[in-house]
Scaffold this motif. Structure first.
Motif, mmCIF file in Angstrom:
data_model
loop_
_atom_site.group_PDB
_atom_site.id
_atom_site.type_symbol
_atom_site.label_atom_id
_atom_site.label_comp_id
_atom_site.label_asym_id
_atom_site.label_seq_id
_atom_site.Cartn_x
_atom_site.Cartn_y
_atom_site.Cartn_z
ATOM 1 N N PHE A 78 79.718 15.492 24.072
ATOM 2 C CA PHE A 78 79.525 14.148 24.965
ATOM 3 C C PHE A 78 79.023 13.159 24.249
ATOM 4 C CE2 PHE A 78 76.070 17.446 24.880
ATOM 5 C CZ PHE A 78 74.889 16.427 24.983
ATOM 6 N N VAL A 79 78.594 13.133 22.974
ATOM 7 C CA VAL A 79 77.939 12.151 22.282
ATOM 8 C C VAL A 79 79.151 11.307 21.534
ATOM 9 C CG1 VAL A 79 76.526 11.643 20.118
ATOM 10 C CG2 VAL A 79 75.898 13.408 21.668
ATOM 11 N N TYR A 80 79.104 9.968 21.882
ATOM 12 C CA TYR A 80 80.302 9.184 21.708
ATOM 13 C C TYR A 80 80.691 9.260 20.031
ATOM 14 C CZ TYR A 80 79.521 6.620 25.815
ATOM 15 O OH TYR A 80 79.596 6.021 27.246
ATOM 16 N N ALA A 81 79.758 9.397 19.289
ATOM 17 C CA ALA A 81 79.975 9.722 17.774
ATOM 18 C C ALA A 81 81.402 10.594 17.640
ATOM 19 C CB ALA A 81 78.853 10.015 16.806
ATOM 20 N N ARG A 119 70.720 6.334 24.656
ATOM 21 C CA ARG A 119 70.971 5.846 23.304
ATOM 22 C C ARG A 119 71.453 7.037 22.345
ATOM 23 N NH1 ARG A 119 65.588 2.151 22.665
ATOM 24 N NH2 ARG A 119 66.325 0.549 23.849
ATOM 25 N N VAL A 120 71.006 7.985 22.463
ATOM 26 C CA VAL A 120 71.419 9.387 21.793
ATOM 27 C C VAL A 120 73.038 9.674 22.049
ATOM 28 C CG1 VAL A 120 71.137 11.929 21.210
ATOM 29 C CG2 VAL A 120 69.305 10.561 21.097
ATOM 30 N N THR A 149 77.378 5.541 18.402
ATOM 31 C CA THR A 149 78.799 5.495 18.038
ATOM 32 C C THR A 149 79.131 6.092 16.613
ATOM 33 O OG1 THR A 149 78.446 3.508 17.033
ATOM 34 C CG2 THR A 149 79.119 3.415 19.474
ATOM 35 N N SER A 150 78.263 6.614 15.838
ATOM 36 C CA SER A 150 78.389 7.138 14.472
ATOM 37 C C SER A 150 77.214 8.345 14.253
ATOM 38 C CB SER A 150 78.220 5.943 13.443
ATOM 39 O OG SER A 150 77.194 5.648 13.211
ATOM 40 N N GLU A 151 77.672 8.976 13.286
ATOM 41 C CA GLU A 151 76.529 10.051 13.134
ATOM 42 C C GLU A 151 75.326 9.223 12.464
ATOM 43 O OE1 GLU A 151 77.261 13.799 11.202
ATOM 44 O OE2 GLU A 151 79.411 13.372 11.217
ATOM 45 N N PRO A 152 75.373 8.410 11.600
ATOM 46 C CA PRO A 152 74.246 7.840 11.367
ATOM 47 C C PRO A 152 73.407 7.200 12.354
ATOM 48 C CG PRO A 152 75.819 7.467 9.798
ATOM 49 C CD PRO A 152 76.378 8.095 10.726
ATOM 50 N N MET A 153 74.183 6.527 13.131
ATOM 51 C CA MET A 153 73.348 5.986 14.443
ATOM 52 C C MET A 153 72.955 7.229 15.322
ATOM 53 S SD MET A 153 72.220 3.275 15.836
ATOM 54 C CE MET A 153 73.187 1.851 15.212
ATOM 55 N N ASN A 174 68.948 7.602 16.362
ATOM 56 C CA ASN A 174 68.603 7.373 17.782
ATOM 57 C C ASN A 174 67.736 8.864 18.088
ATOM 58 O OD1 ASN A 174 69.232 5.027 18.524
ATOM 59 N ND2 ASN A 174 71.342 5.610 18.846
ATOM 60 N N LEU A 175 68.106 10.037 17.415
ATOM 61 C CA LEU A 175 67.586 11.430 17.935
ATOM 62 C C LEU A 175 66.245 11.283 17.030
ATOM 63 C CD1 LEU A 175 68.225 13.889 18.895
ATOM 64 C CD2 LEU A 175 68.894 14.600 16.407
ATOM 65 N N GLU A 176 66.150 10.557 16.205
ATOM 66 C CA GLU A 176 64.729 10.585 15.456
ATOM 67 C C GLU A 176 63.712 9.539 16.232
ATOM 68 O OE1 GLU A 176 62.712 9.037 11.362
ATOM 69 O OE2 GLU A 176 64.757 9.582 11.205
ATOM 70 N N LYS A 177 64.372 8.515 16.629
ATOM 71 C CA LYS A 177 63.628 7.452 17.690
ATOM 72 C C LYS A 177 63.055 8.327 18.670
ATOM 73 C CE LYS A 177 64.064 3.378 18.140
ATOM 74 N NZ LYS A 177 64.581 1.901 18.402
ATOM 75 N N MET A 178 64.126 9.180 19.518
ATOM 76 C CA MET A 178 63.619 9.857 20.588
ATOM 77 C C MET A 178 62.654 10.819 20.302
ATOM 78 S SD MET A 178 66.112 11.964 23.232
ATOM 79 C CE MET A 178 66.524 13.403 22.081
ATOM 80 N N TYR A 179 62.792 11.573 19.288
ATOM 81 C CA TYR A 179 61.674 12.350 18.745
ATOM 82 C C TYR A 179 60.497 12.090 18.605
ATOM 83 C CZ TYR A 179 59.384 15.954 15.855
ATOM 84 O OH TYR A 179 58.346 16.813 15.414
#
Length: 100
Positions: free
Chosen positions: A51-54, A6-7, A11-15, A19-24
């Protein structure tokens, strides 16, 4: 791995931040904060733009993630062009391929 995917597919910086916060949060709850630290320090901090889509998905690609269509058209072009073909013949072939 689901959180990591998911990280990467954000598709965007806010997303991405969400997702990074959720993973953390998930890794902290699982007492795996060292995994997060490793991933962030070795991959995300310096290389996320690669490599991150955003950051990588900035060109309109209509969902195409491979070059199969381009390679197919290149093969068509090579089939029609013979050694010693004139520039006019090559230009006509390119125009025909683009139009199809």
């Amino acid at each position: 791995m689901t959180y990591w995917r998911r990280v990467c597919e954000s598709t965007s910086e806010p997303m991405y931040k969400y997702n990074l916060e959720k993973m953390y949060n998930r890794l902290v709850v699982a007492n795996r904060e060292s995994v997060y630290d490793y991933v962030y320090e070795n991959w995300l901090k310096d290389y996320k733009e690669m490599f991150v889509y955003a950051w990588t998905d900035k060109c309109r690609n209509f969902g195409q993630r491979t070059t199969n269509r381009v390679e197919s058209q290149h093969a068509n072009l090579k089939r029609y062009i013979t050694r010693g073909s004139s520039l006019v013949r090559i230009a006509r072939c390119v125009i025909d391929i683009v139009e199809t």
